[in-house]
Design a protein around this motif. Sequence first.
Motif, mmCIF file in Angstrom:
data_model
loop_
_atom_site.group_PDB
_atom_site.id
_atom_site.type_symbol
_atom_site.label_atom_id
_atom_site.label_comp_id
_atom_site.label_asym_id
_atom_site.label_seq_id
_atom_site.Cartn_x
_atom_site.Cartn_y
_atom_site.Cartn_z
ATOM 1 N N PRO A 132 -13.854 -71.503 35.170
ATOM 2 C CA PRO A 132 -13.776 -70.794 36.316
ATOM 3 C C PRO A 132 -12.468 -70.410 36.800
ATOM 4 C CG PRO A 132 -15.171 -72.468 36.537
ATOM 5 C CD PRO A 132 -14.595 -72.851 35.257
ATOM 6 N N SER A 133 -11.314 -71.239 36.807
ATOM 7 C CA SER A 133 -9.997 -70.871 37.178
ATOM 8 C C SER A 133 -9.326 -69.931 36.179
ATOM 9 C CB SER A 133 -9.206 -72.176 37.212
ATOM 10 O OG SER A 133 -9.088 -72.635 35.816
ATOM 11 N N VAL A 134 -9.782 -69.929 34.840
ATOM 12 C CA VAL A 134 -9.304 -68.754 34.032
ATOM 13 C C VAL A 134 -9.933 -67.277 34.309
ATOM 14 C CG1 VAL A 134 -9.088 -67.969 31.809
ATOM 15 C CG2 VAL A 134 -9.088 -70.450 32.386
ATOM 16 N N VAL A 135 -11.164 -67.365 34.781
ATOM 17 C CA VAL A 135 -11.543 -65.829 35.088
ATOM 18 C C VAL A 135 -10.887 -65.413 36.340
ATOM 19 C CG1 VAL A 135 -13.760 -64.784 35.476
ATOM 20 C CG2 VAL A 135 -13.739 -66.372 33.667
ATOM 21 N N ASP A 136 -11.203 -66.801 37.392
ATOM 22 C CA ASP A 136 -10.549 -66.267 38.804
ATOM 23 C C ASP A 136 -9.055 -65.485 38.728
ATOM 24 O OD1 ASP A 136 -12.930 -67.176 39.682
ATOM 25 O OD2 ASP A 136 -12.113 -69.155 40.316
ATOM 26 N N ALA A 137 -8.316 -66.020 37.746
ATOM 27 C CA ALA A 137 -6.986 -65.658 37.502
ATOM 28 C C ALA A 137 -6.978 -64.103 37.284
ATOM 29 C CB ALA A 137 -6.087 -66.285 36.572
ATOM 30 N N ILE A 138 -8.024 -63.690 36.508
ATOM 31 C CA ILE A 138 -7.860 -62.490 36.236
ATOM 32 C C ILE A 138 -8.589 -61.361 37.348
ATOM 33 C CG2 ILE A 138 -9.042 -60.563 34.664
ATOM 34 C CD1 ILE A 138 -9.414 -62.749 32.576
ATOM 35 N N VAL A 139 -9.681 -62.112 38.059
ATOM 36 C CA VAL A 139 -10.326 -61.374 39.130
ATOM 37 C C VAL A 139 -9.319 -60.921 40.378
ATOM 38 C CG1 VAL A 139 -11.766 -61.957 41.017
ATOM 39 C CG2 VAL A 139 -12.571 -62.677 38.772
ATOM 40 N N GLU A 140 -8.149 -61.904 40.631
ATOM 41 C CA GLU A 140 -7.316 -61.878 41.579
ATOM 42 C C GLU A 140 -6.273 -60.867 41.187
ATOM 43 O OE1 GLU A 140 -7.814 -62.937 44.529
ATOM 44 O OE2 GLU A 140 -9.710 -63.821 43.863
ATOM 45 N N GLN A 141 -6.202 -60.158 39.956
ATOM 46 C CA GLN A 141 -5.197 -59.377 39.817
ATOM 47 C C GLN A 141 -5.166 -58.153 40.558
ATOM 48 O OE1 GLN A 141 -2.337 -59.637 37.228
ATOM 49 N NE2 GLN A 141 -3.108 -61.894 37.591
ATOM 50 N N PRO A 142 -4.039 -57.575 40.783
ATOM 51 C CA PRO A 142 -3.797 -56.371 41.423
ATOM 52 C C PRO A 142 -4.732 -55.146 40.269
ATOM 53 C CG PRO A 142 -1.824 -56.939 40.559
ATOM 54 C CD PRO A 142 -2.828 -57.945 40.527
ATOM 55 N N GLY A 143 -5.239 -54.208 41.209
ATOM 56 C CA GLY A 143 -5.899 -53.204 40.207
ATOM 57 C C GLY A 143 -7.440 -53.294 40.058
ATOM 58 N N ILE A 144 -7.793 -54.493 40.191
ATOM 59 C CA ILE A 144 -9.435 -54.969 40.327
ATOM 60 C C ILE A 144 -10.016 -54.279 41.443
ATOM 61 C CG2 ILE A 144 -11.068 -56.426 40.279
ATOM 62 C CD1 ILE A 144 -9.447 -56.524 37.545
ATOM 63 N N ILE A 145 -11.178 -53.565 41.378
ATOM 64 C CA ILE A 145 -11.650 -52.770 42.395
ATOM 65 C C ILE A 145 -12.895 -53.450 42.730
ATOM 66 C CG2 ILE A 145 -13.044 -50.831 43.184
ATOM 67 C CD1 ILE A 145 -11.000 -48.945 41.317
ATOM 68 N N SER A 146 -13.682 -53.904 41.759
ATOM 69 C CA SER A 146 -14.748 -54.828 41.866
ATOM 70 C C SER A 146 -15.095 -55.309 40.513
ATOM 71 C CB SER A 146 -15.992 -53.990 42.509
ATOM 72 O OG SER A 146 -16.410 -53.170 41.197
ATOM 73 N N CYS A 147 -15.742 -56.637 40.498
ATOM 74 C CA CYS A 147 -16.356 -57.524 39.498
ATOM 75 C C CYS A 147 -17.567 -58.037 39.671
ATOM 76 C CB CYS A 147 -15.108 -58.126 38.598
ATOM 77 S SG CYS A 147 -14.389 -59.387 39.654
ATOM 78 N N HIS A 148 -18.559 -58.275 38.860
ATOM 79 C CA HIS A 148 -19.463 -59.380 39.117
ATOM 80 C C HIS A 148 -20.078 -59.652 37.585
ATOM 81 C CE1 HIS A 148 -21.675 -55.268 38.895
ATOM 82 N NE2 HIS A 148 -22.637 -56.114 38.399
ATOM 83 N N ARG A 149 -20.568 -60.841 37.432
ATOM 84 C CA ARG A 149 -21.247 -61.174 36.362
ATOM 85 C C ARG A 149 -22.925 -60.373 36.405
ATOM 86 N NH1 ARG A 149 -20.947 -67.644 36.471
ATOM 87 N NH2 ARG A 149 -21.299 -67.216 38.564
ATOM 88 N N SER A 150 -23.059 -59.907 35.332
ATOM 89 C CA SER A 150 -24.405 -59.168 35.393
ATOM 90 C C SER A 150 -25.513 -59.874 34.583
ATOM 91 C CB SER A 150 -24.147 -57.640 34.671
ATOM 92 O OG SER A 150 -23.771 -57.862 33.467
ATOM 93 N N LEU A 151 -25.064 -60.783 33.620
ATOM 94 C CA LEU A 151 -25.916 -61.593 32.735
ATOM 95 C C LEU A 151 -25.318 -62.684 31.852
ATOM 96 C CD1 LEU A 151 -28.812 -60.958 31.750
ATOM 97 C CD2 LEU A 151 -27.958 -59.977 29.785
ATOM 98 N N VAL A 152 -26.054 -63.853 32.035
ATOM 99 C CA VAL A 152 -25.556 -65.047 31.439
ATOM 100 C C VAL A 152 -26.487 -65.619 30.365
ATOM 101 C CG1 VAL A 152 -24.754 -67.434 31.665
ATOM 102 C CG2 VAL A 152 -24.415 -65.692 33.599
ATOM 103 N N ARG A 153 -25.832 -65.940 29.176
ATOM 104 C CA ARG A 153 -26.878 -66.556 28.181
ATOM 105 C C ARG A 153 -26.352 -68.076 28.136
ATOM 106 N NH1 ARG A 153 -28.820 -64.096 23.483
ATOM 107 N NH2 ARG A 153 -28.854 -66.176 22.509
ATOM 108 N N GLN A 154 -27.114 -68.734 28.870
ATOM 109 C CA GLN A 154 -26.550 -70.198 28.970
ATOM 110 C C GLN A 154 -26.557 -71.244 27.784
ATOM 111 O OE1 GLN A 154 -29.378 -71.523 32.019
ATOM 112 N NE2 GLN A 154 -27.917 -71.072 33.769
ATOM 113 N N ASP A 155 -27.402 -70.672 26.794
ATOM 114 C CA ASP A 155 -27.339 -71.415 25.470
ATOM 115 C C ASP A 155 -26.251 -71.147 24.815
ATOM 116 O OD1 ASP A 155 -29.888 -69.232 23.658
ATOM 117 O OD2 ASP A 155 -28.507 -68.792 25.044
ATOM 118 N N TYR A 156 -25.703 -69.900 24.792
ATOM 119 C CA TYR A 156 -24.262 -69.871 24.052
ATOM 120 C C TYR A 156 -23.177 -69.838 24.875
ATOM 121 C CZ TYR A 156 -27.104 -68.505 19.913
ATOM 122 O OH TYR A 156 -28.168 -68.342 19.105
ATOM 123 N N GLY A 157 -23.456 -70.006 26.298
ATOM 124 C CA GLY A 157 -22.171 -70.112 27.232
ATOM 125 C C GLY A 157 -21.482 -68.770 27.347
ATOM 126 N N ARG A 158 -22.403 -67.604 27.076
ATOM 127 C CA ARG A 158 -21.725 -66.322 27.367
ATOM 128 C C ARG A 158 -22.045 -65.665 28.438
ATOM 129 N NH1 ARG A 158 -22.174 -63.402 21.322
ATOM 130 N NH2 ARG A 158 -20.973 -64.780 20.302
#
Length: 349
Positions: A250-276
């Motif tokens: 999560p910390s890796v993704v959070d580092a991108i989320v907090e970047q300047p220029g991000i207007i919005s972001c969200h997870r739309s779908l998760v494949r838990q069996d593949y971790g995607r």
Amino acid sequence: MGWRASGFFGIAGKTAADSNGRMISLQRVSKRLGDVHVLSDINLEVDQGECIVLVGRNGSGKSTLLRVLAGMLLPESGLLRKPRHGRIMYALDGLPRLPFTSREYLWEMGRIRGMRPEILRQRIGELSEQLFLGTALDQNLSQLSKGTLQKVNLIQALLPGPDGLLLLDEPLSGLDVPAQEAIVALLRQWKQEGSQIVTACHEPLLIERLADQVIVLQKGTVLRRWSQKDLQEAGEPAVSIQSVMEGQEPSVVDAIVEQPGIISCHRSLVRQDYGREVWDWKVSRSSADRIIGMILTVGGSIVSVQPDKSRLNMEDLLEGRHPGESVISVNKEAAEPLSSTSSEGGDLP
């Protein structure tokens, strides 16, 4: 009250233009067509290297104002100043299907303007290539599609090259995306070389990239004026990015989320069996390459990129409201992951 046009008929216009760098000035200009008052008390100033965009619904007076600026219509009252020897180039909203090929038409238009044959031949070739005219250059105007006819219309206006006042009535109408991008890039170059541009246009692409001022017309009067600063407050065009993340911390993704220029972001779908995880990002155009690079660096992959999604609300603009979106939500909280049994899960890469 009578009207005066300094510049065409006297020295005053040239003196005014030379003293303050102004190409053209309208002061309280009004115009009737029959019994209809199509323009009322219009004030307008165009400086060198400036682009003014006229917006308004049908019948608001945009085309009439362009014709007054071009000298095709004389105002009933008010003051119109132009440089004595200022060059005017004009593309009407729609080129008639005249009995010529595109090349013949462009050649005649250039010769009417007094262009030397060798220069005219070169300009026709260069502009035809820039606007992707292709084989249509030797086709009859009557056989051309609306978009191709518009390219010819624009080329004839651009033949003399940058220097003077360029008037365009809905220049991007009917053009495909590559041609729109090409004409906007060309107009930007003309601005940098000092040309004055006044255009009636409703495409956010041109407004966002070129407009120094937007004038909203309503029933022949100026409803609102928006400066370049007002337009910038509406925000850059957005780019939508969809990416797949391969089970990063999560910390890796959070580092991108907090970047300047991000207007919005969200997870739309998760494949838990593949971790995607599929993430939908909306970012400013200027930050898109950097954000994509960061996603790839941490092991993610890019599913799609949809560029130049405008953040200008044209309906608000036409009604005189601020051109920015009424509500711009910035939501950087990840959505709850969907179950691995979700029916959409099998469609992920």
